[in-house]
Design a protein around this motif. Sequence first.
Motif, PDB file in Angstrom:
ATOM      1  N   THR A 115      33.969  -8.965 -74.705  1.00 44.19           N
ATOM      2  CA  THR A 115      32.747  -8.717 -73.944  1.00 44.19           C
ATOM      3  C   THR A 115      32.585  -7.217 -73.725  1.00 44.19           C
ATOM      4  O   THR A 115      33.543  -6.458 -73.839  1.00 44.19           O
ATOM      5  CB  THR A 115      32.790  -9.416 -72.568  1.00 44.19           C
ATOM      6  OG1 THR A 115      33.970  -8.990 -71.870  1.00 44.19           O
ATOM      7  CG2 THR A 115      32.802 -10.926 -72.711  1.00 44.19           C
ATOM      8  N   LEU A 119      34.502 -10.013 -67.428  1.00 48.14           N
ATOM      9  CA  LEU A 119      33.894 -11.242 -66.921  1.00 48.14           C
ATOM     10  C   LEU A 119      34.330 -11.488 -65.480  1.00 48.14           C
ATOM     11  O   LEU A 119      35.470 -11.207 -65.126  1.00 48.14           O
ATOM     12  CB  LEU A 119      34.322 -12.450 -67.762  1.00 48.14           C
ATOM     13  CG  LEU A 119      33.896 -12.483 -69.225  1.00 48.14           C
ATOM     14  CD1 LEU A 119      34.539 -13.667 -69.932  1.00 48.14           C
ATOM     15  CD2 LEU A 119      32.383 -12.554 -69.345  1.00 48.14           C
ATOM     16  N   GLN A 123      31.657 -16.496 -64.549  1.00 52.82           N
ATOM     17  CA  GLN A 123      31.371 -16.397 -65.981  1.00 52.82           C
ATOM     18  C   GLN A 123      32.526 -16.965 -66.809  1.00 52.82           C
ATOM     19  O   GLN A 123      32.312 -17.678 -67.792  1.00 52.82           O
ATOM     20  CB  GLN A 123      31.121 -14.943 -66.376  1.00 52.82           C
ATOM     21  CG  GLN A 123      29.855 -14.354 -65.812  1.00 52.82           C
ATOM     22  CD  GLN A 123      29.795 -12.845 -65.994  1.00 52.82           C
ATOM     23  OE1 GLN A 123      30.797 -12.147 -65.866  1.00 52.82           O
ATOM     24  NE2 GLN A 123      28.596 -12.351 -66.301  1.00 52.82           N
ATOM     25  N   GLU A 144      41.095 -12.156 -73.075  1.00 54.71           N
ATOM     26  CA  GLU A 144      39.905 -11.323 -72.930  1.00 54.71           C
ATOM     27  C   GLU A 144      40.156  -9.881 -73.347  1.00 54.71           C
ATOM     28  O   GLU A 144      41.207  -9.307 -73.059  1.00 54.71           O
ATOM     29  CB  GLU A 144      39.438 -11.334 -71.480  1.00 54.71           C
ATOM     30  CG  GLU A 144      39.039 -12.713 -70.992  1.00 54.71           C
ATOM     31  CD  GLU A 144      38.636 -12.715 -69.534  1.00 54.71           C
ATOM     32  OE1 GLU A 144      37.798 -11.877 -69.146  1.00 54.71           O
ATOM     33  OE2 GLU A 144      39.187 -13.542 -68.789  1.00 54.71           O
ATOM     34  N   VAL A 154      28.675 -11.665 -76.014  1.00 53.87           N
ATOM     35  CA  VAL A 154      30.079 -12.048 -76.157  1.00 53.87           C
ATOM     36  C   VAL A 154      30.380 -12.415 -77.611  1.00 53.87           C
ATOM     37  O   VAL A 154      29.520 -12.930 -78.319  1.00 53.87           O
ATOM     38  CB  VAL A 154      30.416 -13.224 -75.202  1.00 53.87           C
ATOM     39  CG1 VAL A 154      29.638 -14.466 -75.555  1.00 53.87           C
ATOM     40  CG2 VAL A 154      31.887 -13.518 -75.155  1.00 53.87           C
ATOM     41  N   SER A 166      26.941 -11.089 -79.660  1.00 50.68           N
ATOM     42  CA  SER A 166      26.912  -9.726 -79.126  1.00 50.68           C
ATOM     43  C   SER A 166      25.563  -9.077 -79.386  1.00 50.68           C
ATOM     44  O   SER A 166      24.891  -9.368 -80.379  1.00 50.68           O
ATOM     45  CB  SER A 166      28.022  -8.878 -79.746  1.00 50.68           C
ATOM     46  OG  SER A 166      27.776  -8.682 -81.118  1.00 50.68           O
TER      47      SER A 166
END
Length: 180
Positions: A115, A119, A123, A144, A154, A166
């Motif tokens: 990401t 997050l 989320q 992550e 994402v 993304s």
Amino acid sequence: MSLDKKTVANRYAKAIFELAEENGQLDQTYQELSALRQVFEENGSLAALLSGVDLSLAEKKSLIDALKKDASPFVSNLIQMVFDYGRMDDLVAIIDEFERRYDAFNKRIHAEVITAVQLDTKQRDQLKAGLSKRLSANEIVLHETVDPSILGGVIIRANNETLDGSLSSKIEQIRRLLVK
């Protein structure tokens, strides 16, 4: 004929997995093996020392005894057998294969999530729920990574599949359409 690491890992992992399952100790064995892997990861040269010629047999046995100290009989026997057969370099691969079997048995999927920003809990929970439903999993384990270069959205990699939502890839798609 010498067996390759993958074959060795499959055989040993299958044996300890089946033993642990038959004896109702699957979760405990998983936890112990995960802790053992961490010891080897934190001490990068440990497998090489136990396999090499730099230490005497007595020193190696002392290290093996320390590894087996608080282990269940299954894990203790695995460590001893791997050592006795000169396969300490294969132990982490054996643990990885055990974990793969454990995850499949429990319908547990590891997902790499990239990401642009970290997050939050809501989320993360929504993402896990959506992935769990889409992939028919009982549990989703997120790994992550924050990468500001994706701008937003994402990227998810799980089960040999990549879902790219993304903003950077959407902009690239628009750019390619405009060039046509």
